[in-house]
Design an enzyme around this catalytic site. Structure first.
Site, short mmCIF file in Angstrom:
data_model
loop_
_atom_site.label_atom_id
_atom_site.label_comp_id
_atom_site.label_asym_id
_atom_site.label_seq_id
_atom_site.Cartn_x
_atom_site.Cartn_y
_atom_site.Cartn_z
CG ASN A 126 12.08 -42.86 -18.69
OD1 ASN A 126 11.18 -42.20 -18.17
ND2 ASN A 126 13.34 -42.82 -18.27
CG HIS A 128 17.51 -40.54 -17.71
ND1 HIS A 128 17.11 -40.79 -16.41
CD2 HIS A 128 18.84 -40.27 -17.64
CE1 HIS A 128 18.16 -40.69 -15.60
NE2 HIS A 128 19.22 -40.39 -16.33
CB SER A 155 18.66 -40.26 -23.21
OG SER A 155 19.98 -39.76 -23.06
CG ASP A 164 17.23 -44.40 -15.85
OD1 ASP A 164 17.58 -43.88 -14.78
OD2 ASP A 164 16.06 -44.42 -16.25
N1 LIG Z 1 12.63 -50.96 -14.54
C1 LIG Z 1 12.67 -49.65 -14.89
N2 LIG Z 1 11.90 -48.77 -14.24
C2 LIG Z 1 11.96 -47.44 -14.58
C3 LIG Z 1 12.85 -47.00 -15.58
C4 LIG Z 1 13.64 -47.96 -16.25
O1 LIG Z 1 14.42 -47.63 -17.19
N3 LIG Z 1 13.52 -49.27 -15.89
N4 LIG Z 1 12.97 -45.61 -15.83
C5 LIG Z 1 12.50 -44.79 -14.72
C6 LIG Z 1 12.55 -43.31 -14.84
N5 LIG Z 1 13.66 -42.83 -13.98
C7 LIG Z 1 14.62 -42.11 -14.62
O2 LIG Z 1 14.49 -41.78 -15.83
C8 LIG Z 1 13.71 -43.10 -12.58
C9 LIG Z 1 12.57 -42.98 -11.81
C10 LIG Z 1 12.61 -43.25 -10.43
C11 LIG Z 1 13.80 -43.63 -9.82
C12 LIG Z 1 13.81 -43.94 -8.35
O3 LIG Z 1 14.86 -44.09 -7.74
N6 LIG Z 1 12.61 -44.04 -7.76
C13 LIG Z 1 12.45 -44.40 -6.33
C14 LIG Z 1 11.53 -43.41 -5.67
C15 LIG Z 1 12.05 -42.01 -5.89
C16 LIG Z 1 11.00 -40.96 -5.49
O4 LIG Z 1 9.86 -41.35 -5.18
O5 LIG Z 1 11.36 -39.77 -5.53
C17 LIG Z 1 11.81 -45.79 -6.20
O6 LIG Z 1 11.08 -46.20 -7.14
O7 LIG Z 1 12.01 -46.38 -5.14
C18 LIG Z 1 14.95 -43.75 -10.58
C19 LIG Z 1 14.93 -43.47 -11.95
C20 LIG Z 1 11.10 -45.18 -14.36
N7 LIG Z 1 11.15 -46.54 -13.93
N1 GAR Z 2 14.59 -40.34 -13.67
C1 GAR Z 2 13.37 -39.81 -14.21
C2 GAR Z 2 13.46 -38.31 -14.33
O1 GAR Z 2 14.18 -37.65 -13.60
N2 GAR Z 2 12.70 -37.78 -15.29
C3 GAR Z 2 12.66 -36.36 -15.49
O2 GAR Z 2 11.62 -35.80 -14.69
C4 GAR Z 2 11.24 -34.57 -15.30
C5 GAR Z 2 9.74 -34.54 -15.35
O3 GAR Z 2 9.33 -33.26 -15.71
P1 GAR Z 2 7.80 -33.02 -16.15
O4 GAR Z 2 6.94 -33.65 -15.09
O5 GAR Z 2 7.68 -31.53 -16.21
O6 GAR Z 2 7.63 -33.69 -17.50
C6 GAR Z 2 11.85 -34.55 -16.72
O7 GAR Z 2 12.96 -33.65 -16.76
C7 GAR Z 2 12.33 -35.98 -16.91
O8 GAR Z 2 13.50 -36.06 -17.73
#
Ligand SMILES: Nc1nc2c(c(=O)[nH]1)N[C@@H](CN(C=O)c1ccc(C(=O)N[C@@H](CCC(=O)O)C(=O)O)cc1)CN2
Ligand code: GAR
Length: 242
Positions: A126, A128, A155, A164
């Site tokens: 991922n 982040h 990251s 994360d």
């Molecule tokens: N179990 C894991 N799942 C995910 C990870 C992880 O490390 N462990 N990374 C995320 C990516 N991410 C941040 O980098 C992230 C994505 C989504 C959410 C979140 O709160 N999602 C909500 C919906 C939000 C929306 O639809 O706008 C949800 O799923 O209810 C937090 C962090 C990917 N998954």
């Molecule tokens: N927590 C997950 C998160 O916020 N991820 C972030 O979403 C963007 C996606 O951009 P993109 O669709 O243009 O690649 C990126 O900045 C990534 O780091």
């Protein structure tokens, strides 16, 4: 696997061949990180092939980026499933049809269940938009600005059940300027994401970046908790950019 001479090893670590490696990318939006990966693939610098792009959002522009690149673009709307578990089960089936060596989350905005993470443990990355462990979750740029930090960044980490919280492979730092806005900071971070993510994917596909238990390793050497710190110059050199 081809025979290698001692000179081919790095610290006694022998990179694996990567030409047949298969990548599935999960997105939810614009797909600029996906595009960075596609661009590296186009220049034959990714170390493998993106065989499918899957989005939980039907109008994600990243799907068009995939189609334009001739890559299978699949929509699996999470709203059509009764639970997170049901969705993840369906997502596993779609992914496994493509037989990936690596699953790449590139702006995929769904929290994944334990079962999903276990299925792809050690072969899921991922990107982040923060210097983990700072600012896990969403709205990282706004939180960094609200805290008045002078450094922010992004990251690449292995995905574990802890949101994360997985071992970090690479980080890139951006300076937060006086008068920085959320938009300008997001743009700075995006630019660095587009450098470090293709590098991390390439290193994984070459067998150089690995998850050994709970530790990320590079060429067989354990990485520190925040991974490798990569400057813009280092990243550009690694990508052999003109
Ligand atoms: N179990 C894991 N799942 C995910 C990870 C992880 O490390 N462990 N990374 C995320 C990516 N991410 C941040 O980098 C992230 C994505 C989504 C959410 C979140 O709160 N999602 C909500 C919906 C939000 C929306 O639809 O706008 C949800 O799923 O209810 C937090 C962090 C990917 N998954
Ligand atoms: N927590 C997950 C998160 O916020 N991820 C972030 O979403 C963007 C996606 O951009 P993109 O669709 O243009 O690649 C990126 O900045 C990534 O780091």
């Amino acid at each position: 696997m081809s025979e290698t001479s001692p000179s081919d090893t790095l610290n006694g670590f022998t990179p694996e061949p990567s030409s047949t490696r298969r990548v599935v990318v999960l997105i939810s939006g614009n797909g600029s990180n996906l595009q960075a990966l596609i661009d590296e693939q186009t220049h034959d610098r990714l170390g493998g092939e993106i065989v499918a792009v899957i989005s939980n959002v039907a109008d994600a522009y990243g799907l068009q980026r995939a189609r334009d690149a001739g890559i299978d673009a699949v929509v699996l709307p999470h709203g059509e499933y009764d639970s997170r578990e049901a969705y993840d089960s369906a997502l596993i089936k779609v992914i496994e049809r493509h037989e990936p060596d690596l699953v790449v989350l590139a702006g995929f905005m769904r929290i994944l269940t334990r079962r999903f993470v276990q299925r792809f443990h050690g072969r899921m990355l991922n990107i982040h938009p923060s210097l983990l462990p700072a600012y896990r979750g969403l709205n990282t740029h706004a939180k960094a600005l609200a805290d008045g930090v002078t450094e922010h960044g992004c990251s690449v980490h292995f995905v574990t059940e802890e949101l994360d919280g997985g071992p970090v492979a690479i980080q890139a730092v951006v300076e937060v300027s006086a008068g920085e806005t959320e938009a300008s900071l997001k743009e700075k971070v995006h630019a660095r994401e587009h450098l470090i993510y293709p590098i991390a994917v390439k290193w994984f596909l070459e067998g150089r970046l690995r998850l050994a238990g709970e530790i990320a390793t590079f060429d067989g050497m354990s990485l520190p908790p925040r991974g490798m710190r990569m400057s813009h110059a280092d990243a550009a050199e690694e990508l052999d950019e003109e």
